[in-house]
Design a protein around this motif. Structure first.
Motif, PDB file in Angstrom:
ATOM      1  N   GLN A   1      43.637  53.848  31.947  1.00 21.11           N
ATOM      2  CA  GLN A   1      42.220  54.284  31.383  1.00 21.11           C
ATOM      3  C   GLN A   1      42.321  53.629  29.918  1.00 21.11           C
ATOM      4  OE1 GLN A   1      42.296  58.723  31.691  1.00 21.11           O
ATOM      5  NE2 GLN A   1      41.362  58.562  33.285  1.00 21.11           N
ATOM      6  N   GLU A   2      43.326  53.637  29.211  1.00 21.46           N
ATOM      7  CA  GLU A   2      43.324  52.981  28.109  1.00 21.46           C
ATOM      8  C   GLU A   2      43.056  51.582  27.713  1.00 21.46           C
ATOM      9  OE1 GLU A   2      46.992  52.173  24.685  1.00 21.46           O
ATOM     10  OE2 GLU A   2      46.815  54.403  25.559  1.00 21.46           O
ATOM     11  N   LEU A   3      43.458  50.932  28.849  1.00 22.62           N
ATOM     12  CA  LEU A   3      43.296  49.523  28.859  1.00 22.62           C
ATOM     13  C   LEU A   3      42.023  49.237  29.886  1.00 22.62           C
ATOM     14  CD1 LEU A   3      46.971  48.457  29.405  1.00 22.62           C
ATOM     15  CD2 LEU A   3      45.420  48.282  27.261  1.00 22.62           C
ATOM     16  N   GLY A   4      41.443  49.953  30.348  1.00 20.90           N
ATOM     17  CA  GLY A   4      40.274  49.934  31.219  1.00 20.90           C
ATOM     18  C   GLY A   4      40.560  48.877  32.823  1.00 20.90           C
ATOM     19  N   PHE A   5      41.736  49.390  33.124  1.00 21.59           N
ATOM     20  CA  PHE A   5      42.306  49.254  34.612  1.00 21.59           C
ATOM     21  C   PHE A   5      41.658  50.151  35.489  1.00 21.59           C
ATOM     22  CE2 PHE A   5      44.901  46.488  32.133  1.00 21.59           C
ATOM     23  CZ  PHE A   5      45.403  45.548  33.093  1.00 21.59           C
ATOM     24  N   PHE A   6      40.625  50.070  36.034  1.00 23.37           N
ATOM     25  CA  PHE A   6      39.915  51.109  37.183  1.00 23.37           C
ATOM     26  C   PHE A   6      40.104  50.754  38.373  1.00 23.37           C
ATOM     27  CE2 PHE A   6      37.815  51.363  32.946  1.00 23.37           C
ATOM     28  CZ  PHE A   6      38.040  52.690  32.575  1.00 23.37           C
ATOM     29  N   PRO A   7      40.059  51.564  39.295  1.00 25.46           N
ATOM     30  CA  PRO A   7      40.187  51.079  40.733  1.00 25.46           C
ATOM     31  C   PRO A   7      39.462  49.889  41.309  1.00 25.46           C
ATOM     32  CG  PRO A   7      40.040  53.646  40.782  1.00 25.46           C
ATOM     33  CD  PRO A   7      39.798  53.135  39.204  1.00 25.46           C
ATOM     34  N   GLY A   8      40.016  48.993  41.958  1.00 20.18           N
ATOM     35  CA  GLY A   8      39.371  47.814  42.288  1.00 20.18           C
ATOM     36  C   GLY A   8      39.522  46.714  41.257  1.00 20.18           C
TER      37      GLY A   8
ATOM     38  N   VAL B   1      43.960  41.924  39.146  1.00 18.75           N
ATOM     39  CA  VAL B   1      44.967  41.885  38.129  1.00 18.75           C
ATOM     40  C   VAL B   1      45.859  40.291  38.542  1.00 18.75           C
ATOM     41  CG1 VAL B   1      45.152  44.091  37.558  1.00 18.75           C
ATOM     42  CG2 VAL B   1      46.726  43.261  39.339  1.00 18.75           C
ATOM     43  N   ASP B   2      46.442  39.773  37.369  1.00 15.16           N
ATOM     44  CA  ASP B   2      47.082  38.756  37.766  1.00 15.16           C
ATOM     45  C   ASP B   2      48.865  39.276  37.172  1.00 15.16           C
ATOM     46  OD1 ASP B   2      45.443  36.981  38.214  1.00 15.16           O
ATOM     47  OD2 ASP B   2      44.811  36.477  36.211  1.00 15.16           O
ATOM     48  N   ILE B   3      49.661  38.787  38.036  1.00 10.77           N
ATOM     49  CA  ILE B   3      50.950  39.489  37.877  1.00 10.77           C
ATOM     50  C   ILE B   3      51.966  38.061  37.613  1.00 10.77           C
ATOM     51  CG2 ILE B   3      52.782  40.734  38.487  1.00 10.77           C
ATOM     52  CD1 ILE B   3      50.954  42.170  40.487  1.00 10.77           C
ATOM     53  N   SER B   4      52.618  38.167  36.538  1.00 13.35           N
ATOM     54  CA  SER B   4      53.593  37.004  36.249  1.00 13.35           C
ATOM     55  C   SER B   4      54.958  37.398  35.802  1.00 13.35           C
ATOM     56  CB  SER B   4      52.862  35.866  35.410  1.00 13.35           C
ATOM     57  OG  SER B   4      52.688  36.402  33.981  1.00 13.35           O
ATOM     58  N   THR B   5      55.877  36.675  36.061  1.00 12.23           N
ATOM     59  CA  THR B   5      57.143  37.122  35.261  1.00 12.23           C
ATOM     60  C   THR B   5      57.125  36.441  33.860  1.00 12.23           C
ATOM     61  OG1 THR B   5      58.187  35.171  36.407  1.00 12.23           O
ATOM     62  CG2 THR B   5      58.268  37.036  37.736  1.00 12.23           C
ATOM     63  N   THR B   6      58.185  37.085  33.207  1.00 13.50           N
ATOM     64  CA  THR B   6      58.410  36.521  32.059  1.00 13.50           C
ATOM     65  C   THR B   6      59.719  36.126  31.655  1.00 13.50           C
ATOM     66  OG1 THR B   6      59.098  38.732  31.181  1.00 13.50           O
ATOM     67  CG2 THR B   6      56.904  38.488  31.140  1.00 13.50           C
ATOM     68  N   GLU B   7      60.138  35.611  30.548  1.00 10.93           N
ATOM     69  CA  GLU B   7      61.243  34.722  30.480  1.00 10.93           C
ATOM     70  C   GLU B   7      62.397  35.772  29.990  1.00 10.93           C
ATOM     71  OE1 GLU B   7      61.050  31.920  27.294  1.00 10.93           O
ATOM     72  OE2 GLU B   7      59.348  30.790  27.999  1.00 10.93           O
TER      73      GLU B   7
ATOM     74  N   ARG C   1      47.998  41.468  33.723  1.00  6.92           N
ATOM     75  CA  ARG C   1      46.883  41.262  32.967  1.00  6.92           C
ATOM     76  C   ARG C   1      45.414  41.453  34.074  1.00  6.92           C
ATOM     77  NH1 ARG C   1      48.005  36.369  28.774  1.00  6.92           N
ATOM     78  NH2 ARG C   1      49.611  37.529  27.627  1.00  6.92           N
ATOM     79  N   LYS C   2      44.245  41.822  33.583  1.00  5.50           N
ATOM     80  CA  LYS C   2      43.118  41.780  34.245  1.00  5.50           C
ATOM     81  C   LYS C   2      42.967  40.273  34.640  1.00  5.50           C
ATOM     82  CE  LYS C   2      40.550  45.587  32.042  1.00  5.50           C
ATOM     83  NZ  LYS C   2      39.696  45.904  31.208  1.00  5.50           N
ATOM     84  N   HIS C   3      42.550  40.048  35.952  1.00  5.70           N
ATOM     85  CA  HIS C   3      42.212  38.632  36.311  1.00  5.70           C
ATOM     86  C   HIS C   3      40.892  38.032  35.756  1.00  5.70           C
ATOM     87  CE1 HIS C   3      41.682  35.420  39.195  1.00  5.70           C
ATOM     88  NE2 HIS C   3      40.629  36.049  39.321  1.00  5.70           N
TER      89      HIS C   3
END
Length: 83
Positions: A21-28, A31-37, A44-46
């Motif tokens: 809710q804080e970041l605005g990620f609501f159902p549906g 998102v983009d998912i990546s690995t970090t170093e 992140r939102k797509h």
């Protein structure tokens, strides 16, 4: 905000409601998912971007391809020139 979660047997994870809710990620929300170093994940939102030039401005998706208005206009001119 920090939270501790375990992966499910299938490898999934539920993001806590307050964080979503804080970041605005609501159902549906896509998102983009990546690995970090440092061995982590970044979620992140797509943001749709043009498959041709990478622009995020004025994009539309058709038949699974995202294109920007500029590339669509350019392709239209190319097609008109071929006629």
């Amino acid at each position: 905000m920090k939270n501790y979660k375990k992966l499910s047997k299938s490898g999934g994870i539920t993001i806590p409601r307050l964080m979503r809710q804080e970041l605005g990620f609501f159902p549906g929300t896509a998102v983009d998912i990546s690995t970090t170093e440092d061995g982590g994940f970044l979620i992140r939102k797509h943001i749709p971007c043009c498959h041709i030039c990478g622009s995020t401005e004025q994009t539309a998706t058709l038949a699974g391809f995202t294109l920007c208005k500029s590339c669509c206009d350019h392709m239209g001119k190319e097609l008109e020139a071929d006629e």
